[in-house]
Design a protein around this motif. Structure first.
Motif, mmCIF file in Angstrom:
data_model
loop_
_atom_site.group_PDB
_atom_site.id
_atom_site.type_symbol
_atom_site.label_atom_id
_atom_site.label_comp_id
_atom_site.label_asym_id
_atom_site.label_seq_id
_atom_site.Cartn_x
_atom_site.Cartn_y
_atom_site.Cartn_z
ATOM 1 N N ASN A 130 -9.727 -7.767 -11.378
ATOM 2 C CA ASN A 130 -9.050 -7.599 -10.660
ATOM 3 C C ASN A 130 -8.438 -6.398 -10.363
ATOM 4 O O ASN A 130 -8.594 -5.221 -11.299
ATOM 5 C CB ASN A 130 -7.475 -8.268 -12.414
ATOM 6 N N GLY A 131 -7.054 -5.741 -10.524
ATOM 7 C CA GLY A 131 -6.996 -4.635 -9.659
ATOM 8 C C GLY A 131 -6.267 -3.214 -11.129
ATOM 9 O O GLY A 131 -6.298 -2.285 -10.599
ATOM 10 N N THR A 132 -5.585 -4.138 -11.913
ATOM 11 C CA THR A 132 -5.447 -3.551 -13.238
ATOM 12 C C THR A 132 -6.978 -3.201 -14.286
ATOM 13 O O THR A 132 -6.545 -1.511 -14.390
ATOM 14 C CB THR A 132 -4.892 -4.421 -13.625
ATOM 15 N N TYR B 94 4.256 -0.353 -9.555
ATOM 16 C CA TYR B 94 4.108 -1.402 -10.766
ATOM 17 C C TYR B 94 3.625 -1.475 -12.115
ATOM 18 O O TYR B 94 2.805 -0.198 -11.602
ATOM 19 C CB TYR B 94 2.688 -2.682 -9.738
ATOM 20 N N ALA C 214 1.243 -1.809 -13.767
ATOM 21 C CA ALA C 214 -0.420 -1.794 -14.207
ATOM 22 C C ALA C 214 -0.720 -0.306 -14.040
ATOM 23 O O ALA C 214 -1.623 -0.162 -15.489
ATOM 24 C CB ALA C 214 -1.032 -2.397 -12.745
ATOM 25 N N VAL D 50 -0.291 6.157 -5.892
ATOM 26 C CA VAL D 50 -0.012 4.493 -4.983
ATOM 27 C C VAL D 50 0.961 5.250 -3.857
ATOM 28 O O VAL D 50 1.171 4.768 -3.483
ATOM 29 C CB VAL D 50 0.800 3.816 -6.271
ATOM 30 N N ASP E 255 -4.788 3.841 -6.379
ATOM 31 C CA ASP E 255 -4.472 2.718 -6.990
ATOM 32 C C ASP E 255 -3.830 2.160 -5.031
ATOM 33 O O ASP E 255 -2.482 2.283 -4.796
ATOM 34 C CB ASP E 255 -2.845 2.451 -7.306
ATOM 35 N N ALA F 67 -3.861 -1.044 -4.345
ATOM 36 C CA ALA F 67 -3.703 -2.523 -3.726
ATOM 37 C C ALA F 67 -2.775 -3.073 -3.423
ATOM 38 O O ALA F 67 -2.988 -4.660 -2.330
ATOM 39 C CB ALA F 67 -2.469 -2.835 -5.971
ATOM 40 N N GLN F 68 -1.426 -2.492 -2.569
ATOM 41 C CA GLN F 68 -1.203 -3.064 -1.462
ATOM 42 C C GLN F 68 -1.586 -1.792 -0.085
ATOM 43 O O GLN F 68 -1.068 -2.827 0.560
ATOM 44 C CB GLN F 68 -0.060 -2.134 -1.752
ATOM 45 N N SER G 79 -6.351 -4.833 -5.224
ATOM 46 C CA SER G 79 -6.400 -5.695 -6.479
ATOM 47 C C SER G 79 -6.512 -7.261 -5.306
ATOM 48 O O SER G 79 -6.441 -6.886 -3.891
ATOM 49 C CB SER G 79 -5.339 -6.013 -6.858
ATOM 50 N N LYS H 212 -1.496 -10.130 -2.144
ATOM 51 C CA LYS H 212 -2.515 -8.773 -1.485
ATOM 52 C C LYS H 212 -2.842 -8.996 0.028
ATOM 53 O O LYS H 212 -2.898 -10.675 0.306
ATOM 54 C CB LYS H 212 -3.603 -8.191 -3.097
ATOM 55 N N GLY I 216 -8.959 -10.598 -8.752
ATOM 56 C CA GLY I 216 -9.914 -10.571 -8.031
ATOM 57 C C GLY I 216 -9.909 -8.767 -8.238
ATOM 58 O O GLY I 216 -8.359 -8.681 -7.633
HETATM 59 C C1 PLP Z 1 -1.134 -5.896 -7.864
HETATM 60 C C2 PLP Z 1 -1.047 -4.418 -8.721
HETATM 61 C C3 PLP Z 1 -1.863 -3.988 -9.265
HETATM 62 C C4 PLP Z 1 -2.553 -5.070 -10.020
HETATM 63 O O1 PLP Z 1 -3.821 -5.586 -9.330
HETATM 64 P P1 PLP Z 1 -4.068 -7.288 -10.381
HETATM 65 O O2 PLP Z 1 -5.454 -7.584 -10.013
HETATM 66 O O3 PLP Z 1 -3.140 -8.284 -10.268
HETATM 67 O O4 PLP Z 1 -4.401 -6.965 -12.399
HETATM 68 C C5 PLP Z 1 -1.598 -2.692 -9.453
HETATM 69 N N1 PLP Z 1 -1.511 -1.959 -8.554
HETATM 70 C C6 PLP Z 1 -0.299 -2.246 -7.528
HETATM 71 C C7 PLP Z 1 0.351 -0.870 -6.726
HETATM 72 C C8 PLP Z 1 -0.183 -4.161 -7.071
HETATM 73 O O5 PLP Z 1 0.547 -3.690 -6.621
#
Ligand code: PLP
Length: 375
Positions: free
Chosen positions: A60-62, A87, A89, A132, A158, A160-161, A187, A192, A200
């Motif tokens: 996962n993203g974390t 977020y 994480a 981020v 980061d 993830a977004q 993530s 997402k 994932g």
């Molecule tokens: C969703 C997100 C994460 C974490 O992702 P997970 O897969 O839910 O662990 C980390 N950082 C940001 C900015 C996110 O939006």
């Protein structure tokens, strides 16, 4: 008109149903649920998409953020600079690794790290910076890398977004979100921009040696089975998720275009409304609109949210409380007033429905409802 949702994973699935069902069926037949061939195939396809040297998939993203900090050998007690408005994480893994989060306020327009504050936060104990790319638009990576370079500090993006978003350097070179820092993370949480059907994540780096280390840490610290060179974690993208992602990756650019279409339409419709500020577009980065987030001034945000809900339109607040004021992280010694922009944004931001399945009828209804509220 169908019910409006923040994300519509069902309609999205139905459009790709044959493809996805087929990919999933293959995994079921093979029973290679862990480390099946689809994991490598997806990692390789994503690596190409990113233009990265190494792509390592994980749980996962974390986890991706935690593994990145472990691979860069951030030692307990060291400081990691992170935005106060993001977020949880990011700060969570900092705390788990016994590092110290050093929050920094964000730019009120881009919602990303405020460049004017970054250098001043660097001390002899700074191990890294975690920008981020909030809501889908890249932070100013050129300035961040320049500052980090001059202080010999690592950068973990980061993304993830913002998967698929493109940043342009002053020399004209362009890079995908997640490939500019020493390490990038993302993530595949279902909502997402590239979402799987469970959890994932992935990690990117252009440093082959670091890539090997990341791969090892994500896999119990082993290169060879049952021989553990470093302390690692167990973080895997499972084969079923990889199969889904392999099918969906082909549509990621198309999805970004669909999201941008809705965003441009909202921008136009909201232009004249007093007290509503549409998302600022960076000149250096494309936007993949993971969220379409407006600022509502004059304390009207919550009333707008209730009004829209009464019209059948869901909205979300990302995020209602900045990290430095969260109960779990109060112990790091920050207090109200320390990051005024982050604190103000928590009261002003509201994210409207934006996803790949919104119809013209829906976006018109949503935009007109917002306009009605302010009339
Ligand atoms: C969703 C997100 C994460 C974490 O992702 P997970 O897969 O839910 O662990 C980390 N950082 C940001 C900015 C996110 O939006």
């Amino acid at each position: 008109m169908d019910r409006i949702q923040m994300v519509d994973l069902k309609s999205q699935y139905l459009k790709l149903k044959d493809d996805i069902d087929n990919e999933i069926q293959k995994v079921l037949e093979s029973t290679a649920f862990i480390n099946g061939p689809q994991v490598k195939e997806f990692a390789s396809a994503l690596n190409n998409f990113q233009g990265s040297q190494c792509t390592i998939t994980c749980g996962n993203g974390t986890d991706a953020l935690q593994i990145a900090m472990m691979a860069l050998d951030f030692k307990p007690g060291k400081e990691v600079i992170v935005p106060a408005f993001t977020y949880v994480a990011t700060v969570e893994v900092i705390a788990l690794l016994h590092l110290k989060p050093i929050f920094i306020d964000v730019d009120p327009d881009t919602f990303n790290l405020d460049m004017d504050q970054l250098e001043g936060k660097i001390t002899k104990d700074t191990a890294g910076i975690v920008p981020v790319h909030l809501y889908g638009q890249c932070a100013d990576m050129e300035s961040i890398m320049k500052i980090a370079g001059s202080h010999n500090i690592s950068v973990i993006e980061d993304s993830a977004q913002a998967l698929g978003s493109v940043f342009a350097f002053a020399d004209g070179n362009t890079f995908k979100a997640g490939t500019m820092g020493h390490i990038g993370t993302t993530s595949f949480f279902p909502s997402k921009n590239l979402g799987c059907y469970g959890d994932g994540g992935a990690i990117f780096t252009n440093d082959a040696e670091l890539g090997e280390k990341i791969r090892m840490i994500a896999n119990h610290g082993q290169k060879m089975k049952y021989y553990h060179d470093v302390v690692g974690v167990n973080s895997r993208l499972d084969t079923l998720q990889a199969a889904v992602l392999k099918a969906k990756l082909r549509y990621l650019d198309e999805y970004a275009i669909a999201r941008n279409k809705v965003a441009t339409y909202y921008d136009e419709k909201f232009k004249g409304i007093e007290g509503v500020l549409v998302p600022h577009r960076s000149k250096k980065s494309t936007h993949v609109f993971h969220q379409y987030t407006v600022k509502v001034e004059n304390g009207q945000r919550d009333a707008l949210s209730s009004y829209l809900l009464s019209k059948g339109i869901p909205t979300m607040i990302y995020y209602p409380l900045p990290l430095h004021l969260q109960k779990a992280y109060r112990g790091f010694g920050f207090k109200e007033g320390d990051f005024p922009i982050a604190e103000r944004l928590c009261n002003e931001v509201i994210s409207l429905p934006i996803h790949t399945e919104i119809t013209a009828e829906m976006s018109k209804y949503i935009a007109d409802s917002v306009i009605d509220f302010f009339d």
